[in-house]
Enzyme design. Sequence first.
Site, mmCIF file in Angstrom:
data_model
loop_
_atom_site.group_PDB
_atom_site.id
_atom_site.type_symbol
_atom_site.label_atom_id
_atom_site.label_comp_id
_atom_site.label_asym_id
_atom_site.label_seq_id
_atom_site.Cartn_x
_atom_site.Cartn_y
_atom_site.Cartn_z
ATOM 1 N N HIS A 98 107.055 -9.169 10.010
ATOM 2 C CA HIS A 98 107.173 -8.556 11.403
ATOM 3 C C HIS A 98 106.059 -7.566 11.580
ATOM 4 O O HIS A 98 105.184 -7.410 12.872
ATOM 5 C CB HIS A 98 108.433 -7.978 11.425
ATOM 6 C CG HIS A 98 108.459 -6.952 12.702
ATOM 7 N ND1 HIS A 98 109.104 -7.548 14.020
ATOM 8 C CD2 HIS A 98 108.323 -5.762 12.936
ATOM 9 C CE1 HIS A 98 109.121 -6.641 14.912
ATOM 10 N NE2 HIS A 98 108.654 -5.650 14.258
ATOM 11 N N GLU A 99 105.751 -6.543 10.839
ATOM 12 C CA GLU A 99 104.759 -5.763 10.918
ATOM 13 C C GLU A 99 103.291 -6.382 10.857
ATOM 14 O O GLU A 99 102.539 -5.896 11.886
ATOM 15 C CB GLU A 99 104.689 -4.640 9.856
ATOM 16 C CG GLU A 99 106.060 -3.811 9.501
ATOM 17 C CD GLU A 99 106.603 -3.135 10.912
ATOM 18 O OE1 GLU A 99 105.488 -3.058 11.688
ATOM 19 O OE2 GLU A 99 107.809 -2.790 11.090
ATOM 20 N N HIS A 124 102.635 -7.675 13.956
ATOM 21 C CA HIS A 124 102.027 -6.848 15.278
ATOM 22 C C HIS A 124 100.558 -6.764 14.998
ATOM 23 O O HIS A 124 100.000 -6.800 16.251
ATOM 24 C CB HIS A 124 102.645 -5.484 14.876
ATOM 25 C CG HIS A 124 104.065 -5.309 15.646
ATOM 26 N ND1 HIS A 124 104.315 -5.271 16.789
ATOM 27 C CD2 HIS A 124 105.145 -4.840 15.200
ATOM 28 C CE1 HIS A 124 105.713 -5.051 17.164
ATOM 29 N NE2 HIS A 124 106.188 -4.730 16.033
ATOM 30 N N GLU A 140 108.228 -6.320 20.513
ATOM 31 C CA GLU A 140 109.000 -6.481 19.269
ATOM 32 C C GLU A 140 109.664 -7.722 19.260
ATOM 33 O O GLU A 140 109.792 -8.299 17.873
ATOM 34 C CB GLU A 140 109.948 -5.057 19.333
ATOM 35 C CG GLU A 140 109.436 -3.736 19.101
ATOM 36 C CD GLU A 140 108.909 -3.599 17.786
ATOM 37 O OE1 GLU A 140 109.195 -4.070 16.734
ATOM 38 O OE2 GLU A 140 107.848 -2.901 17.813
#
Length: 330
Positions: A163-164, A167, A227
């Site tokens: 997920h990070e 980004h 997000e």
Amino acid sequence: MGRGIKKWWTRKSEKEKEEYKQWVKDRSNIILGCFGLYGLILFIYYVTHLETDPLTKRSRFLIFNKEQEKQLGQMVLEIHLKAHKKDLVPKTHPAYKRLLRVIEKILVANKDLKSIRDTEWTLTVINTPLSNSYILPGGNIFVSLDILKIIENDDQLAIVLAHEMAHSLLLHSLESLSDQLLWDFLIAVPILLVWALFPDVTAFIIHMIGERIINIMYNLPYSRVLENEADEVGLKLAAKACIDIREAVVFWATMRTLTEMHLLPPELPWISSHPSHGDREKKLNEEMTTAIELRKDSGCPILPAVDPRNKFYERSAKEQEIYFKQRGII
């Protein structure tokens, strides 16, 4: 500047004020034309700086390039390293080695992506009481040891890290900064007029209320969209790395349950920069079939027959509490 104009105006005599009012009235078309030109310039600048993200195919506004991202990332990294100087976990720590191993697994599986290959990834582990992970511009990942208490296994850890990393691949930090700078130019004139036309206290109240409205109506929903996008792309990165991606749902279900048990701060989604844990759980569940197909197409081994989601949902509230105590979360 608005307050300066207001003070300048109060020093003028009534005759001078009438002369200025007449001057403005005589040139009203020119003044309105200047405002229109200002808006047109911003619009043209916006349109000419739109680009399509290669991973999501979404159109986005960017005014920074990759080189500027690296410079920004290095500057912010130094600030964060200095802020966490006393909290840094050494690279010899077992948690650091575990995190690095999972990151490398995701990177190797997704090396077909140019953005993965072009990014200079770094990992920093910090010993703080916050259950958190985040990424700085340029691929600098920060993970708190505390979040490892909630993460049950390496599959869930891979979901959080992917997920990070998503980004960073999606340039969300640059997009957010570009968007904020555009808003600064859009609201500069209205703010100037508010402070020029109203008494200071009234201007301050209008200014603050305006900022809160923009934040709630635009900035926070926009952040939640980013997000959700990182969740979706992160799930794909993890799927290609042969992770048991069903654990993504379990992780957010765990976060939701801990919140419901008042062991995590209460959620107010409409004033939060992140979607609620339950919303993320539901959305990832909806995307799971497609992600599992991607995992299969990537040549991964068959998933275990026992679905971790079923194991989680079959536990009663009391059993969940006992389970969390056994894991040391409670």
